[in-house]
Scaffold this active site. Structure first.
Site, PDB file in Angstrom:
ATOM      1  N   GLN A   1       0.859  -1.187   0.000  1.00 45.37           N
ATOM      2  CA  GLN A   1       0.000   0.000   0.000  1.00 45.37           C
ATOM      3  C   GLN A   1       0.894   1.236   0.000  1.00 45.37           C
ATOM      4  OE1 GLN A   1      -3.537  -0.381  -0.029  1.00 45.37           O
ATOM      5  NE2 GLN A   1      -2.868  -2.483  -0.413  1.00 45.37           N
ATOM      6  N   GLU A   2       0.901   1.982  -1.106  1.00 46.84           N
ATOM      7  CA  GLU A   2       1.756   3.165  -1.220  1.00 46.84           C
ATOM      8  C   GLU A   2       1.003   4.428  -0.820  1.00 46.84           C
ATOM      9  OE1 GLU A   2       4.658   1.524  -4.766  1.00 46.84           O
ATOM     10  OE2 GLU A   2       3.313   3.168  -5.230  1.00 46.84           O
ATOM     11  N   ASN A   3       1.752   5.503  -0.701  1.00 47.88           N
ATOM     12  CA  ASN A   3       1.188   6.780  -0.294  1.00 47.88           C
ATOM     13  C   ASN A   3       2.015   7.887  -0.937  1.00 47.88           C
ATOM     14  OD1 ASN A   3       0.748   9.182   1.523  1.00 47.88           O
ATOM     15  ND2 ASN A   3      -0.604   7.700   2.508  1.00 47.88           N
TER      16      ASN A   3
ATOM     17  N   ALA B   1       2.742  10.609   0.304  1.00 50.56           N
ATOM     18  CA  ALA B   1       3.641  11.117   1.349  1.00 50.56           C
ATOM     19  C   ALA B   1       4.646  10.016   1.692  1.00 50.56           C
ATOM     20  CB  ALA B   1       2.850  11.549   2.573  1.00 50.56           C
TER      21      ALA B   1
ATOM     22  N   GLU C   1       4.323  -7.727   3.046  1.00 47.87           N
ATOM     23  CA  GLU C   1       4.650  -8.620   4.148  1.00 47.87           C
ATOM     24  C   GLU C   1       4.232  -8.017   5.489  1.00 47.87           C
ATOM     25  OE1 GLU C   1       6.509  -7.661   1.553  1.00 47.87           O
ATOM     26  OE2 GLU C   1       8.263  -8.981   1.307  1.00 47.87           O
TER      27      GLU C   1
ATOM     28  N   CYS D   1      12.114  -7.086   1.843  1.00 47.71           N
ATOM     29  CA  CYS D   1      13.082  -5.999   2.031  1.00 47.71           C
ATOM     30  C   CYS D   1      13.638  -6.045   3.461  1.00 47.71           C
ATOM     31  CB  CYS D   1      12.431  -4.653   1.745  1.00 47.71           C
ATOM     32  SG  CYS D   1      11.288  -4.085   3.042  1.00 47.71           S
TER      33      CYS D   1
ATOM     34  N   CYS E   1      11.019  -5.428   6.235  1.00 49.29           N
ATOM     35  CA  CYS E   1      10.140  -6.596   6.393  1.00 49.29           C
ATOM     36  C   CYS E   1      10.875  -7.738   7.080  1.00 49.29           C
ATOM     37  CB  CYS E   1       9.590  -7.042   5.050  1.00 49.29           C
ATOM     38  SG  CYS E   1       8.349  -5.906   4.386  1.00 49.29           S
TER      39      CYS E   1
END
Length: 159
Positions: free
Chosen positions: A62-64, A66, A74, A111, A114
């Site tokens: 889920q990106e944003n 900001a 994960e 990553c 995670c």
């Protein structure tokens, strides 16, 4: 003086070599990947976890706008799992990531952030979580614990 670190992992040659439950996790991770909210990177990641009670929980990245307020698949999955099943152990975690329009890919491991979060849940449940990371076309790597991917880990023993 240099030293070598050995990383233990298994290469699963194809989807056909998975067990039935592993195929289910692969399929669910691949399906939930399509629901990722990634308008900035266009890199879609899906995750499926198997709990000891047989439940399968899924999540996607889920990106944003900001940045860096978004969250990886994960972590969305394990955080939700811990909030809703706080005393149930995570047995397996399956992750698939690739660019949105990709037809094939290479296996993408969790990553660093995670890996650290997964390590916390392994410590909490006092046992490893099998980690699978796969390509869209079914090339799969498997480790028995996130410690295999995070050999110099930081945990509560340092506090």
């Amino acid at each position: 003086m240099e030293k070598e670190i050995k990383i233990n992992f298994e290469v699963i040659e194809s989807y056909d070599h998975l067990t039935d439950i592993e195929k289910t996790l692969f399929d669910k991770a691949q399906a939930i990947r399509q629901q990722a909210y990634a308008p900035y990177s266009n890199f879609l990641v899906g995750c499926a976890v198997l709990l000891e009670n047989g439940e399968i929980i899924t999540g996607s990245n889920q990106e944003n706008a900001a940045y860096p307020s978004g969250l990886c698949a994960e972590r969305t999955t394990i955080f939700w799992t811990s909030a809703n099943y706080p005393d149930v152990k995570i047995k397996k975690l399956f992750v698939i990531g690739a660019p949105k329009e990709a037809l094939t890919s290479t296996p993408i491991p969790p990553c660093g952030a995670c890996r650290q979060s997964i390590l916390e849940y392994e410590a909490k449940q006092k046992e490893g979580i099998e980690i699978y990371f796969a390509s869209l076309n079914g090339e799969i790597y498997k480790t028995k614990s996130i410690r295999d991917l995070l050999p110099f880990s930081f945990d509560s023993s340092f506090l």
